[in-house]
Design a protein around this motif. Structure first.
Motif, PDB file in Angstrom:
ATOM      1  N   THR A 152     -30.105  54.530 -13.094  1.00 40.67           N
ATOM      2  CA  THR A 152     -31.203  55.264 -13.724  1.00 40.67           C
ATOM      3  C   THR A 152     -32.208  55.715 -12.665  1.00 40.67           C
ATOM      4  OG1 THR A 152     -30.896  54.001 -15.744  1.00 40.67           O
ATOM      5  CG2 THR A 152     -32.989  55.149 -15.499  1.00 40.67           C
ATOM      6  N   ARG A 153     -32.542  54.827 -11.735  1.00 43.31           N
ATOM      7  CA  ARG A 153     -33.480  55.161 -10.659  1.00 43.31           C
ATOM      8  C   ARG A 153     -32.917  56.263  -9.761  1.00 43.31           C
ATOM      9  NH1 ARG A 153     -33.110  53.823  -5.724  1.00 43.31           N
ATOM     10  NH2 ARG A 153     -31.731  52.044  -6.057  1.00 43.31           N
TER      11      ARG A 153
ATOM     12  N   ARG B 111     -32.837  59.742 -11.340  1.00 45.05           N
ATOM     13  CA  ARG B 111     -34.215  60.278 -11.382  1.00 45.05           C
ATOM     14  C   ARG B 111     -34.649  60.783 -10.000  1.00 45.05           C
ATOM     15  NH1 ARG B 111     -37.786  61.971 -15.206  1.00 45.05           N
ATOM     16  NH2 ARG B 111     -39.902  61.600 -14.550  1.00 45.05           N
ATOM     17  N   GLU B 112     -34.354  59.983  -8.965  1.00 45.24           N
ATOM     18  CA  GLU B 112     -34.745  60.367  -7.607  1.00 45.24           C
ATOM     19  C   GLU B 112     -33.989  61.597  -7.114  1.00 45.24           C
ATOM     20  OE1 GLU B 112     -34.078  56.999  -5.062  1.00 45.24           O
ATOM     21  OE2 GLU B 112     -35.720  55.844  -5.927  1.00 45.24           O
TER      22      GLU B 112
ATOM     23  N   GLY C 151     -34.019  64.504 -10.672  1.00 43.93           N
ATOM     24  CA  GLY C 151     -35.202  64.641 -11.510  1.00 43.93           C
ATOM     25  C   GLY C 151     -34.986  64.437 -12.994  1.00 43.93           C
TER      26      GLY C 151
ATOM     27  N   TRP D 272     -34.120  61.767 -16.333  1.00 45.16           N
ATOM     28  CA  TRP D 272     -34.059  60.398 -16.820  1.00 45.16           C
ATOM     29  C   TRP D 272     -32.787  60.270 -17.631  1.00 45.16           C
ATOM     30  CZ3 TRP D 272     -34.069  57.598 -21.414  1.00 45.16           C
ATOM     31  CH2 TRP D 272     -34.268  56.223 -21.243  1.00 45.16           C
ATOM     32  N   ARG D 273     -31.807  59.610 -17.055  1.00 45.38           N
ATOM     33  CA  ARG D 273     -30.523  59.405 -17.710  1.00 45.38           C
ATOM     34  C   ARG D 273     -30.146  57.937 -17.546  1.00 45.38           C
ATOM     35  NH1 ARG D 273     -31.140  63.902 -19.403  1.00 45.38           N
ATOM     36  NH2 ARG D 273     -29.589  65.500 -19.779  1.00 45.38           N
TER      37      ARG D 273
END
Length: 187
Positions: A56-57, A60-61, A64, A66-67
């Protein structure tokens, strides 16, 4: 899943990767700035997190979005080499990108994104920029996605003493022992 204490993190090389797809089924791969072959979106697991939290992090990084990690598709035990510790790579399903989902590079590690149609991964074909390890993981993930289970990839040498660079390259070229339908122990 248990996480390693910080003092043991350097002894493992665990990774969490996403089978990130578009709404029409294309696979979203990263074009890294540090190597010629493409990569799955995801990355290393920190000592303080689980594989699913790391995924997840990393998503996002890198892009971009949120999955959160969905179903575990692939479990790969990676043997140690002289230069790298042993580790576990997990590939998770994540929610597909809708037609209006913005997906852009948000990380210096990636130069861009590439869309790959799954048909390009036919057993006797590997598209340019898709290395053998990536092709093996993608094929296994797609098989698990279609079949409903988890595929375990067990490379020769996993769980054994570190390998020389030459022997590690030979192991990566050898056919992996792949078992379909693997299910993690319910504990």
């Amino acid at each position: 899943m248990t996480t390693l204490p910080p003092e043991e993190f350097a002894l493992r090389a665990d990774h969490a990767l996403a089978l990130l797809r578009t709404y029409d089924g294309h696979l979203v791969l990263g074009i890294p700035a540090y190597r010629p072959d493409m990569v799955m979106i995801g990355g290393g697991v920190l000592a303080s997190e689980t594989h699913s939290a790391a995924l997840t992090r990393e998503v996002r990084e890198e892009v971009g979005l949120w999955r959160p990690a969905g179903r575990l598709l692939v479990l790969e035990q990676v043997p140690a080499t002289i230069s790298k510790p042993a580790g576990t790579t997990m590939v998770f399903d994540v929610a597909p990108l809708g037609p209006d989902s913005p997906c852009t590079v948000h990380d210096d590690e990636l130069r861009g994104l590439h869309l790959l149609h799954p048909d390009a991964l036919a057993a006797d074909h590997r598209p340019p920029g898709v290395g053998p390890r990536l092709a093996r993981r993608l094929r296994a993930a797609l098989r698990a996605l279609e079949g409903g289970g988890t595929v375990e990839i067990r490379l020769k040498g996993a769980g054994q003493a570190p390998l020389s660079r030459r022997r590690a390259a030979e192991y990566q070229q050898d056919a992996a022992d792949v078992r379909d339908g693997w299910q993690p122990d319910a504990r």
